[in-house]
Scaffold this motif. Structure first.
Motif, short mmCIF file in Angstrom:
data_model
loop_
_atom_site.label_atom_id
_atom_site.label_comp_id
_atom_site.label_asym_id
_atom_site.label_seq_id
_atom_site.Cartn_x
_atom_site.Cartn_y
_atom_site.Cartn_z
N ILE A 9 0.82 -1.20 0.00
CA ILE A 9 0.00 0.00 0.00
C ILE A 9 0.86 1.26 0.00
O ILE A 9 0.41 2.34 -0.39
CB ILE A 9 -0.97 -0.01 1.22
CG1 ILE A 9 -2.05 1.05 1.06
CG2 ILE A 9 -0.20 0.17 2.51
CD1 ILE A 9 -3.08 0.73 0.04
N VAL A 10 2.12 1.12 0.42
CA VAL A 10 3.01 2.29 0.45
C VAL A 10 3.42 2.70 -0.96
O VAL A 10 4.01 3.77 -1.15
CB VAL A 10 4.28 2.00 1.30
CG1 VAL A 10 3.89 1.67 2.73
CG2 VAL A 10 5.11 0.87 0.70
N PHE A 11 3.13 1.84 -1.97
CA PHE A 11 3.51 2.16 -3.35
C PHE A 11 2.35 2.75 -4.14
O PHE A 11 2.20 2.50 -5.33
CB PHE A 11 4.03 0.90 -4.06
CG PHE A 11 5.26 0.31 -3.41
CD1 PHE A 11 6.45 1.02 -3.38
CD2 PHE A 11 5.22 -0.95 -2.84
CE1 PHE A 11 7.58 0.49 -2.79
CE2 PHE A 11 6.34 -1.50 -2.26
CZ PHE A 11 7.53 -0.78 -2.22
N LYS A 12 1.51 3.54 -3.48
CA LYS A 12 0.36 4.13 -4.17
C LYS A 12 0.80 5.01 -5.35
O LYS A 12 0.16 5.02 -6.40
CB LYS A 12 -0.49 4.95 -3.18
CG LYS A 12 -1.29 4.11 -2.22
CD LYS A 12 -2.28 4.93 -1.43
CE LYS A 12 -1.57 5.85 -0.44
NZ LYS A 12 -2.54 6.58 0.41
N ASP A 13 1.88 5.75 -5.17
CA ASP A 13 2.37 6.61 -6.26
C ASP A 13 2.74 5.77 -7.48
O ASP A 13 2.47 6.16 -8.62
CB ASP A 13 3.58 7.41 -5.80
CG ASP A 13 3.20 8.46 -4.75
OD1 ASP A 13 1.99 8.73 -4.61
OD2 ASP A 13 4.10 9.00 -4.09
N ARG A 14 3.36 4.61 -7.24
CA ARG A 14 3.73 3.72 -8.34
C ARG A 14 2.49 3.22 -9.07
O ARG A 14 2.47 3.14 -10.29
CB ARG A 14 4.54 2.54 -7.78
CG ARG A 14 5.15 1.67 -8.85
CD ARG A 14 5.90 0.51 -8.24
NE ARG A 14 7.00 0.95 -7.38
CZ ARG A 14 7.75 0.12 -6.67
NH1 ARG A 14 7.51 -1.19 -6.69
NH2 ARG A 14 8.75 0.59 -5.94
N GLY A 15 1.45 2.91 -8.30
CA GLY A 15 0.20 2.45 -8.89
C GLY A 15 -0.46 3.53 -9.73
O GLY A 15 -1.00 3.27 -10.82
N GLU A 16 -0.41 4.77 -9.24
CA GLU A 16 -1.02 5.87 -9.99
C GLU A 16 -0.29 6.10 -11.31
O GLU A 16 -0.91 6.30 -12.35
CB GLU A 16 -1.00 7.14 -9.14
CG GLU A 16 -1.69 8.32 -9.83
CD GLU A 16 -1.74 9.56 -8.95
OE1 GLU A 16 -2.47 10.50 -9.29
OE2 GLU A 16 -1.03 9.58 -7.91
N LEU A 17 1.04 6.05 -11.28
CA LEU A 17 1.82 6.23 -12.50
C LEU A 17 1.51 5.13 -13.51
O LEU A 17 1.43 5.38 -14.72
CB LEU A 17 3.32 6.24 -12.17
CG LEU A 17 3.83 7.48 -11.42
CD1 LEU A 17 5.28 7.29 -11.02
CD2 LEU A 17 3.68 8.73 -12.28
N LEU A 18 1.32 3.91 -13.01
CA LEU A 18 1.01 2.79 -13.89
C LEU A 18 -0.33 3.01 -14.60
O LEU A 18 -0.45 2.79 -15.81
CB LEU A 18 0.99 1.49 -13.08
CG LEU A 18 0.89 0.19 -13.85
CD1 LEU A 18 1.62 -0.92 -13.10
CD2 LEU A 18 -0.56 -0.22 -14.04
#
Length: 213
Positions: free
Chosen positions: A154-163
């Protein structure tokens, strides 16, 4: 005791009688109503008197209905005065259901296809899912793409948004996002709707051919 039980069953049976969807005949208790319908010419011929669309005394219409074996059906109770038709009630309901069925069958059904990612989706898997999504959009379906975050990911939300933003960019020629990616619980979602393909009209094509000649 048996008689009381029998009486109870009779009363229960009366309660189960279906209530008409529309007020008909003696259920219509206003003094005047507006008569409409596409069968007024036929009614006039059978009655031997001119019957036109307009406001009538309810008792007169009920009398005509009894003479013809037709029902008086209230189709617009909130109008002033209420609007009625003189018709066979069972036939009226059948036609109403048939028209509603036709409308439902012609209605466009929205299909939503889901595409799932993880925050660490690699390029090969990403390209594979983009190809599937392009097929869905070309078929006229919406695409709901989401990144599911498990546990500490869940700490990788920014990575998910970029994807998801990259996913939207890959599909922008076929679809447009209804809104920017957003979190719902442990998922970040985006819904992409297909764009309408503009087809060249025959008249335009023919005019272009004429210009070439």
């Amino acid at each position: 005791m048996a008689k009381r039980r029998g009486g109870g069953r009779n009363r229960y049976t009366r309660r189960e009688e279906p209530t008409p969807q529309f007020r008909i005949n003696d259920m219509i208790r206003v003094p005047e109503v507006r008569l409409v319908g596409d069968n007024l010419e036929q009614i006039s011929e059978e009655l031997g008197t001119k019957v036109e669309s307009g406001v009538y005394d309810i008792r007169q219409l009920k009398g005509w209905g009894r003479d013809l074996g037709l029902d008086l059906v209230e189709i617009s109770p909130n109008a002033s005065p209420p609007v009625v038709r003189m018709t066979d009630y069972k036939k009226f309901l059948y036609e109403k259901k048939r028209k509603e069925k036709e409308i439902r069958s012609k209605a466009v059904k929205t299909v939503i296809k889901e595409v799932r990612f993880g925050p660490n989706t690699d390029d090969h898997d990403f390209d594979f899912k983009v190809r599937h999504a392009r097929g869905f959009l070309e078929d006229g379906a919406k695409v709901k793409a989401y990144v599911h975050f498990r546990g500490r990911s869940i700490v990788f939300k920014d990575r998910g948004e970029l994807l998801l933003l990259r996913f939207m960019k890959e599909l922008e020629d076929l679809g447009a996002a209804e809104a920017m990616p957003k979190m719902e619980g442990r998922r970040m979602n985006v819904i992409i709707s297909p764009k309408k393909v503009q087809k060249k009209s025959k008249s335009k094509s023919s005019s272009e051919e004429e210009d070439k000649e």
